[in-house]
Design a protein around this motif. Sequence first.
Motif, PDB file in Angstrom:
ATOM      1  N   MET A   1       0.430  21.187   3.766  1.00 41.01           N
ATOM      2  CA  MET A   1       0.570  20.731   2.400  1.00 41.01           C
ATOM      3  C   MET A   1       1.816  19.873   2.222  1.00 41.01           C
ATOM      4  N   GLU A   2       2.903  20.282   2.880  1.00 38.52           N
ATOM      5  CA  GLU A   2       4.138  19.501   2.726  1.00 38.52           C
ATOM      6  C   GLU A   2       4.039  18.148   3.413  1.00 38.52           C
ATOM      7  N   ARG A   3       3.211  18.046   4.451  1.00 39.82           N
ATOM      8  CA  ARG A   3       2.989  16.746   5.099  1.00 39.82           C
ATOM      9  C   ARG A   3       2.373  15.755   4.123  1.00 39.82           C
ATOM     10  N   ILE A   4       1.424  16.217   3.350  1.00 43.54           N
ATOM     11  CA  ILE A   4       0.765  15.345   2.376  1.00 43.54           C
ATOM     12  C   ILE A   4       1.751  14.904   1.303  1.00 43.54           C
ATOM     13  N   LEU A   5       2.565  15.829   0.828  1.00 44.74           N
ATOM     14  CA  LEU A   5       3.554  15.487  -0.197  1.00 44.74           C
ATOM     15  C   LEU A   5       4.602  14.510   0.329  1.00 44.74           C
ATOM     16  N   ILE A   6       5.044  14.719   1.557  1.00 47.41           N
ATOM     17  CA  ILE A   6       6.015  13.803   2.160  1.00 47.41           C
ATOM     18  C   ILE A   6       5.398  12.427   2.340  1.00 47.41           C
ATOM     19  N   THR A   7       4.149  12.395   2.795  1.00 45.00           N
ATOM     20  CA  THR A   7       3.467  11.115   2.990  1.00 45.00           C
ATOM     21  C   THR A   7       3.301  10.370   1.679  1.00 45.00           C
ATOM     22  N   ILE A   8       2.816  11.053   0.664  1.00 40.77           N
ATOM     23  CA  ILE A   8       2.622  10.412  -0.638  1.00 40.77           C
ATOM     24  C   ILE A   8       3.958   9.937  -1.202  1.00 40.77           C
ATOM     25  N   GLY A   9       4.983  10.765  -1.082  1.00 40.51           N
ATOM     26  CA  GLY A   9       6.305  10.382  -1.580  1.00 40.51           C
ATOM     27  C   GLY A   9       6.861   9.154  -0.874  1.00 40.51           C
ATOM     28  N   CYS A  10       6.747   9.134   0.440  1.00 40.36           N
ATOM     29  CA  CYS A  10       7.256   7.989   1.208  1.00 40.36           C
ATOM     30  C   CYS A  10       6.483   6.717   0.895  1.00 40.36           C
ATOM     31  N   LEU A  11       5.163   6.823   0.795  1.00 36.40           N
ATOM     32  CA  LEU A  11       4.361   5.637   0.518  1.00 36.40           C
ATOM     33  C   LEU A  11       4.592   5.113  -0.894  1.00 36.40           C
ATOM     34  N   LEU A  12       4.742   6.017  -1.858  1.00 34.11           N
ATOM     35  CA  LEU A  12       5.055   5.576  -3.220  1.00 34.11           C
ATOM     36  C   LEU A  12       6.436   4.929  -3.289  1.00 34.11           C
ATOM     37  N   LEU A  13       7.402   5.532  -2.626  1.00 31.20           N
ATOM     38  CA  LEU A  13       8.747   4.973  -2.592  1.00 31.20           C
ATOM     39  C   LEU A  13       8.751   3.603  -1.923  1.00 31.20           C
ATOM     40  N   ALA A  14       8.030   3.466  -0.829  1.00 32.58           N
ATOM     41  CA  ALA A  14       7.965   2.191  -0.118  1.00 32.58           C
ATOM     42  C   ALA A  14       7.293   1.125  -0.971  1.00 32.58           C
ATOM     43  N   GLY A  15       6.196   1.473  -1.613  1.00 37.57           N
ATOM     44  CA  GLY A  15       5.501   0.519  -2.473  1.00 37.57           C
ATOM     45  C   GLY A  15       6.364   0.058  -3.625  1.00 37.57           C
ATOM     46  N   TRP A  16       7.034   1.004  -4.266  1.00 35.12           N
ATOM     47  CA  TRP A  16       7.914   0.655  -5.383  1.00 35.12           C
ATOM     48  C   TRP A  16       9.075  -0.222  -4.898  1.00 35.12           C
ATOM     49  N   GLN A  17       9.668   0.123  -3.794  1.00 30.58           N
ATOM     50  CA  GLN A  17      10.810  -0.621  -3.273  1.00 30.58           C
ATOM     51  C   GLN A  17      10.416  -2.048  -2.910  1.00 30.58           C
TER      52      GLN A  17
ATOM     53  N   GLY B   1       6.317   7.096   6.233  1.00 33.09           N
ATOM     54  CA  GLY B   1       5.128   7.668   5.602  1.00 33.09           C
ATOM     55  C   GLY B   1       3.902   7.599   6.489  1.00 33.09           C
ATOM     56  N   LEU B   2       3.732   6.471   7.173  1.00 29.39           N
ATOM     57  CA  LEU B   2       2.572   6.331   8.066  1.00 29.39           C
ATOM     58  C   LEU B   2       2.695   7.236   9.292  1.00 29.39           C
ATOM     59  N   GLN B   3       3.901   7.411   9.800  1.00 32.37           N
ATOM     60  CA  GLN B   3       4.091   8.291  10.939  1.00 32.37           C
ATOM     61  C   GLN B   3       3.791   9.738  10.582  1.00 32.37           C
ATOM     62  N   VAL B   4       4.200  10.154   9.401  1.00 38.76           N
ATOM     63  CA  VAL B   4       3.897  11.514   8.971  1.00 38.76           C
ATOM     64  C   VAL B   4       2.391  11.662   8.750  1.00 38.76           C
ATOM     65  N   TRP B   5       1.753  10.655   8.178  1.00 43.66           N
ATOM     66  CA  TRP B   5       0.321  10.697   7.910  1.00 43.66           C
ATOM     67  C   TRP B   5      -0.484  10.852   9.205  1.00 43.66           C
ATOM     68  N   PHE B   6      -0.100  10.129  10.255  1.00 40.66           N
ATOM     69  CA  PHE B   6      -0.826  10.161  11.512  1.00 40.66           C
ATOM     70  C   PHE B   6      -0.262  11.203  12.487  1.00 40.66           C
ATOM     71  N   HIS B   7       0.596  12.114  11.997  1.00 40.72           N
ATOM     72  CA  HIS B   7       1.157  13.212  12.796  1.00 40.72           C
ATOM     73  C   HIS B   7       1.904  12.721  14.033  1.00 40.72           C
ATOM     74  N   LEU B   8       2.624  11.620  13.901  1.00 36.58           N
ATOM     75  CA  LEU B   8       3.407  11.115  15.022  1.00 36.58           C
ATOM     76  C   LEU B   8       4.797  11.741  15.079  1.00 36.58           C
ATOM     77  N   ILE B   9       5.243  12.282  13.960  1.00 32.03           N
ATOM     78  CA  ILE B   9       6.515  13.026  13.969  1.00 32.03           C
ATOM     79  C   ILE B   9       6.322  14.346  13.276  1.00 32.03           C
TER      80      ILE B   9
END
Length: 66
Positions: A1-17, A58-66
């Motif tokens: 569950m925390e992987r999904i939250l981290i991924t969504i947070g990182c992708l939203l932050l990246a998009g906004w930035q 965000g993409l690395q967390v999504w694809f379980h690379l880290i």
Amino acid sequence: MERILITIGCLLLAGWQLYVSYGELRRLKTKGNKNTSAFASFAIFYSIAFGVISLGLGLQVWFHLI
């Protein structure tokens, strides 16, 4: 569950930035003059770099690379 939250947070932050960086770059190109700070280009560059790093994280967390 925390992987999904981290991924969504990182992708939203990246998009906004990246969105804000692009808008600021456009504003600087049209309204910049001799009174514009010389460090504005550094700020935009590092803002884009932070967005790309957040997107990569965000993409690395999504694809379980880290």
